[in-house]
Design a protein around this motif. Structure first.
Motif: not given
Length: 224
Positions: A200-224
């Motif tokens: 899908s390109g991005y694993g995670l997109e945080i946009a348009s005024g979102a405020m999010v904390s990430l803890t112990n999050t695994i993001l693997v094998s995405h390509t932009v």
């Protein structure tokens, strides 16, 4: 419009347990909601240990929920499989939110699987908007969408996302650099989640005024 190929409910309180919604389709000349089950205007709804398979609608192949001022919704230990693939007799299918579409709810979505669901446009397997959301121990894999492939969260003000797997989902328009998981206008926490191997390109997109904390999050094998 058409609501609920299998069951449509407007108002009241619903408990659905150990149910199977299969091969249902909602079709209308304009738009359709909830191929398997459509719930709107309810006081509260609980859907437990139920199967949504091979259902079709333009919005939400499996389950559509439209609450009334953050109505409580619980979806627990359900399976959403192969919805939005045109297997029912409905003529319009697979536009948005392949498995589950939740709006204006206080939602608890726990221990569910969403696999092999498809939409041609957007909002992935799971779409939640204008709601509070507790999302934990869900497995979202092998789904296909035109744009956002896994899940799409819009204006979720109280957001807790814990111990979920979003993997091997496909955005068919991935050359546009689209996400597997998209957050817009949402505030909350991502804890112990795995987002892996989505085409899908991005694993995670945080946009348009979102405020999010990430803890112990695994993001693997995405390509932009």
């Amino acid at each position: 419009q058409a609501h609920g190929g299998g069951v449509a409910m407007n108002g009241g309180t619903l408990v659905a347990e150990n149910c199977a919604f299969r091969w249902n389709g909602a079709w209308a000349r304009s738009v359709t909601f909830g191929g398997g089950l459509s719930i709107s205007g309810t006081v509260a709804a609980t859907v437990t240990r139920s199967l949504f398979q091979d259902n079709d609608a333009w919005h939400a192949g499996g389950l559509h929920f439209l609450g009334d001022d953050h109505s409580p919704l619980s979806v627990d230990r359900c399976s959403f499989t192969d919805n939005g693939r045109g297997h029912s007799r409905g003529r319009a299918y697979g536009g948005y939110a392949a498995a589950l579409d939740v709006r204006n709810a206080k939602a608890r979505i726990v221990n569910n699987t969403m696999h092999g669901n498809r939409v041609t446009n957007d909002n992935g397997a799971l779409y939640v908007a204008d709601s509070d959301l507790y999302l934990t121990r869900n497995v979202i894999t092998g789904n296909r969408a035109g744009r956002t492939s896994g899940m799409d969260l819009l204006n979720v003000s109280t957001l807790t996302v814990t111990n979920n797997i979003v993997a091997d989902n496909v955005s068919r328009r991935h050359w546009l650099e689209l996400p597997a998981v998209r957050l817009r206008g949402s505030t909350g926490h991502f804890v112990h989640n795995t987002i892996a191997g989505n085409d899908s390109g991005y694993g995670l997109e945080i946009a348009s005024g979102a405020m999010v904390s990430l803890t112990n999050t695994i993001l693997v094998s995405h390509t932009v």
